[in-house]
Write an enzyme that holds these catalytic residues in place. Structure first.
Site, PDB file in Angstrom:
ATOM      1  N   HIS A  21     -52.807 116.619 -37.818  1.00 21.01           N
ATOM      2  CA  HIS A  21     -53.984 117.855 -38.150  1.00 21.01           C
ATOM      3  C   HIS A  21     -54.659 118.312 -36.946  1.00 21.01           C
ATOM      4  CE1 HIS A  21     -53.938 117.154 -42.784  1.00 21.01           C
ATOM      5  NE2 HIS A  21     -52.900 116.836 -42.088  1.00 21.01           N
ATOM      6  N   ASP A 124     -60.165 121.812 -41.816  1.00 20.29           N
ATOM      7  CA  ASP A 124     -58.818 121.517 -42.250  1.00 20.29           C
ATOM      8  C   ASP A 124     -58.871 121.392 -43.788  1.00 20.29           C
ATOM      9  OD1 ASP A 124     -56.537 119.499 -40.905  1.00 20.29           O
ATOM     10  OD2 ASP A 124     -57.307 118.542 -42.904  1.00 20.29           O
TER      11      ASP A 124
END
Ligand code: UDP
Length: 493
Positions: A21, A124
């Site tokens: 990520h 995120d």
């Protein structure tokens, strides 16, 4: 550096600290900075170090980009200093502590959002609460998803229609309803939170809910790769999305940038792996990697070692160290020694400079766990894949590679299970050797290699001026600029 104009966009990026990520979000932040946005990346000290060099270089080029570092509460959660990334979790207990430490940062982060007065936050998927933070400040939140449109569509559909629940066993197949292609899966391939509602399903529901409440979503993908699923995503989730990938290719151009991307490479052995690769013929080496989190169980490592050796093909294998038994350790040491002598295989321990390896002419394909970044990085250089999904959305990604794009050969992985803890999913040596032989055979894989090369060309064009990802980025920045001007934070149609 010139003074900041009122028209300059000021965007905060909040990456989640796990390489799959973190790396693409930092690359995305750098892409924004390269296109005139003033960028702040909020993170903790050890994670900030991983991109310091890249950001310093960007600043030298005149871009406005910086890290806003906040302390990680290591002592409070009982972790040693510097352990603040999911990849550092060597046991479920340590993982739990890292997650806890991350969750403790919420208040500090919200204060920073207020103080820094951004025009937009890009956060995120793992921070669903940031939708409310953005709403309080009257600014757009952009949801950052670090996997494929395909996987998000499949997950949304399965969680809504639950086709797996009517089956008699975990190995019976169901067809994922409502997809443009016929895709069959079995319940065993689904993430645990979908199979067993008692596990984290509330958290994942909030993640999906936060996507649909966001101003829009950013995807590290490109039109030519999964256009049908990009369209489907809009009808399922109901918000606009921009696919601006592959971001890694956009900002990591030369070897130095490729080597420094992500985590520190133990450069002491660089020459060794490089000269080993240099000694091999073009497209004759298989690169074997299971990403940043997977710790392959000992029984599987042993089967894999035999399978690779029996295939007779060259391989470069990156193995993450874990707490193995003495038997496992000595097996791998002996195996490494044997491969050194035969020159058939090369082992890199812990962390490999993946972008550099994939770029090397001797590499002809990759065995991948189907993490989205590894897939995009392979597609970007025209490499087909042997697919070996392990956990989370990786089994969907396998379907995309094998059934939709037809650039993957499945090894035959069975169950979705993080760290393959305590189950019987070991893939045997014969099965592995067979997949490798089929995959590396020039005749058998000709069509697949051609398709992979076409996608690599498309990926290259997508980030050039006028390409699809380039135009998407311009569109997004224009949208954000007009929102800034009018002060209206409403969802685009
Ligand atoms: N990576 C790397 N070297 C390694 C392992 C991973 O550079 O030894 C990078 C890889 O290039 C990718 C990221 O870490 O950018 C892993 O992301 P991916 O989505 O492939 O898998 P995950 O680690 O999230 O399972």
């Amino acid at each position: 550096m010139e003074a900041q104009s009122h028209h300059q966009l000021n965007v905060i990026f909040l990456p989640f600290p796990t390489p799959g990520h973190f790396i693409p979000m930092v690359d995305t932040a750098r892409v924004f900075a390269k296109h005139g946005v003033s960028v702040t990346i909020i993170t903790t000290p050890a994670n900030a170090l991983t991109f310091q060099k890249a950001v310093d270089n960007d600043i030298t080029c005149g871009y406005r980009i910086r890290a806003q570092v906040i302390p990680f509460p290591a002592a409070k959660v009982g972790l040693p200093d510097g352990v603040e990334n999911i990849k550092d979790g060597t046991s479920p207990e340590i993982l739990g502590k890292i997650y806890h430490g991350i969750s403790m940062l919420k208040d500090q982060i919200e204060l920073l959002f207020q103080d820094l007065q951004p025009d937009c936050i890009v956060t995120d998927i793992m921070y669903p609460w940031t939708v409310e933070s953005a709403a309080k400040l009257g600014i757009p939140r952009i949801f950052f998803y670090s996997s494929s449109y395909f996987s998000n569509c499949a997950a949304n559909i399965i969680r809504k229609h639950r086709p797996h629940e009517s089956l008699l066993s975990d190995t019976h197949k169901f067809t994922v309803p409502g997809l443009p292609q016929r895709i069959e899966m079995n319940p065993w391939q689904l993430p645990e939170w979908l199979r067993n509602k008692a596990i984290y399903s509330g958290y994942f529901e909030s993640v999906f809910d936060s996507e649909s409440k966001s101003y829009g979503a950013l995807y590290n993908s490109f039109h030519e790769l999964e256009i049908e699923y990009e369209q489907l995503h809009k009808s399922i989730v109901g918000i606009k999305s921009w696919n601006i990938g592959p971001v890694s290719k956009w900002v990591n151009k030369d070897d130095e940038q490729k080597a420094n991307r992500g985590y520190k490479v133990e450069l002491t052995r660089k020459e060794e792996w490089l000269s080993w690769l240099n000694s091999k013929q073009n497209e004759s080496v298989l690169y074997v990697s299971f990403g940043s989190l997977t710790r392959v169980p000992e029984a599987q490592l042993i089967e894999l070692a035999h399978g690779l050796e029996h295939s007779g093909h060259n391989f470069l294998w990156v193995i993450r160290k874990k707490n193995d038994t003495e038997m496992g350790k000595s097996f791998l040491q002996e195996f490494e020694q044997k491969m050194k002598e035969s020159k058939k295989g090369y082992i890199i321990w812990n962390w490999a400079p993946q972008l550099l390896i994939l770029d090397h002419a001797a590499v002809g394909g990759i065995v991948t766990h189907c993490g989205w970044n590894s897939i995009l990085e392979s597609v970007s250089v025209g490499l087909p894949m042997i697919t070996w999904p392990m956990f989370e959305e990786q089994f969907y990604n396998e379907k995309l590679l094998v059934d939709v794009l037809k650039i993957g050969v499945p090894v035959g992985a069975k169950g979705n299970n993080f760290w393959a803890m305590g189950d019987n999913t070991v893939v045997g040596r014969e099965q592995i050797a067979k997949a490798v032989v089929q995959f590396m055979g020039k005749e058998e894989s000709r069509e697949m290699r051609l398709r992979a090369r076409e996608l690599a060309d498309a990926s290259k064009k997508s980030i050039e001026k006028g390409g699809s990802s380039y135009l998407n980025l311009m569109q997004l920045l224009d949208d954000l600029k007009s929102l800034k001007k009018t002060g209206a934070t409403k969802k685009p149609n």
